[in-house]
Design a protein around this motif. Structure first.
Motif, short mmCIF file in Angstrom:
data_model
loop_
_atom_site.label_atom_id
_atom_site.label_comp_id
_atom_site.label_asym_id
_atom_site.label_seq_id
_atom_site.Cartn_x
_atom_site.Cartn_y
_atom_site.Cartn_z
N MET A 94 39.76 39.21 39.93
CA MET A 94 38.54 39.58 39.22
C MET A 94 38.42 38.85 37.89
O MET A 94 39.42 38.44 37.31
CB MET A 94 38.55 41.07 38.91
N LEU A 95 37.18 38.75 37.44
CA LEU A 95 36.96 38.35 36.06
C LEU A 95 37.50 39.46 35.16
O LEU A 95 37.45 40.64 35.54
CB LEU A 95 35.47 38.14 35.79
N PRO A 96 37.99 39.14 33.97
CA PRO A 96 38.57 40.19 33.11
C PRO A 96 37.62 41.35 32.81
O PRO A 96 38.05 42.51 32.82
CB PRO A 96 38.92 39.42 31.82
N ALA A 97 36.35 41.09 32.57
CA ALA A 97 35.41 42.18 32.26
C ALA A 97 35.23 43.11 33.45
O ALA A 97 35.14 44.33 33.29
CB ALA A 97 34.07 41.62 31.83
N VAL A 98 35.20 42.55 34.65
CA VAL A 98 35.08 43.36 35.87
C VAL A 98 36.34 44.20 36.05
O VAL A 98 36.28 45.39 36.36
CB VAL A 98 34.81 42.46 37.09
N ARG A 99 37.47 43.57 35.84
CA ARG A 99 38.74 44.28 35.97
C ARG A 99 38.84 45.42 34.98
O ARG A 99 39.27 46.52 35.32
CB ARG A 99 39.89 43.29 35.78
N ASP A 100 38.45 45.17 33.73
CA ASP A 100 38.48 46.23 32.72
C ASP A 100 37.54 47.37 33.09
O ASP A 100 37.88 48.54 32.92
CB ASP A 100 38.08 45.67 31.35
N TYR A 101 36.38 47.03 33.58
CA TYR A 101 35.37 48.04 33.90
C TYR A 101 35.84 48.96 35.02
O TYR A 101 35.75 50.18 34.92
CB TYR A 101 34.05 47.38 34.26
N TYR A 102 36.33 48.38 36.11
CA TYR A 102 36.72 49.20 37.27
C TYR A 102 38.12 49.79 37.15
O TYR A 102 38.41 50.82 37.75
CB TYR A 102 36.58 48.39 38.56
#
Length: 128
Positions: A94-102
């Motif tokens: 994942m992109l870091p922002a997606v990973r952080d979000y989920y």
């Protein structure tokens, strides 16, 4: 080869494939106590959609070359979150922002999940 040794070889192959394409923050989770569907989960980050796609492709190719069956992959069109399903191993890139979000590490790793509150979320599907 025992089932444990097979899982370890599969995991090592996928981690090396991720490292070869410079994945960030590689996390390996043992999921045997949480689900009968797969034994291991790997979560890694890529710096761009192009790298996320390349990382997922590298994992799929290397697993196949090592003799493992890749049952499918998803998400490579957008490159924000790609998944490689190798049966006993599931790899999320994942992109870091997606990973952080989920925050799927918290869901599968047993930690208490953290939720983003307020008007400024780091990533939102409707924004993209």
């Amino acid at each position: 080869m025992t089932e444990q040794e097979l899982w370890q070889k599969m995991t090592d192959t996928a981690v090396k494939a991720l490292e070869d394409v410079k994945a960030k923050n590689i996390t390996v989770l043992d999921t045997t106590e949480k689900t009968p569907l797969f034994a291991r989960m790997i979560i890694a980050s890529g710096d761009s959609t192009r790298q996320v796609k390349a990382l997922a492709n590298s994992v799929a190719v290397d697993l196949k070359e090592a003799g493992f069956t890749v049952q499918g992959s998803e998400g490579q069109e957008s490159g924000e979150w790609a998944l490689v399903d190798a049966g006993d191993l599931v790899v999320h890139v994942m992109l870091p922002a997606v990973r952080d979000y989920y925050n799927i590490e918290a869901l599968w790793g047993g930690e208490k999940p953290s939720f983003h509150t307020g008007a400024e979320k780091p990533w939102h599907a409707a924004d993209h």
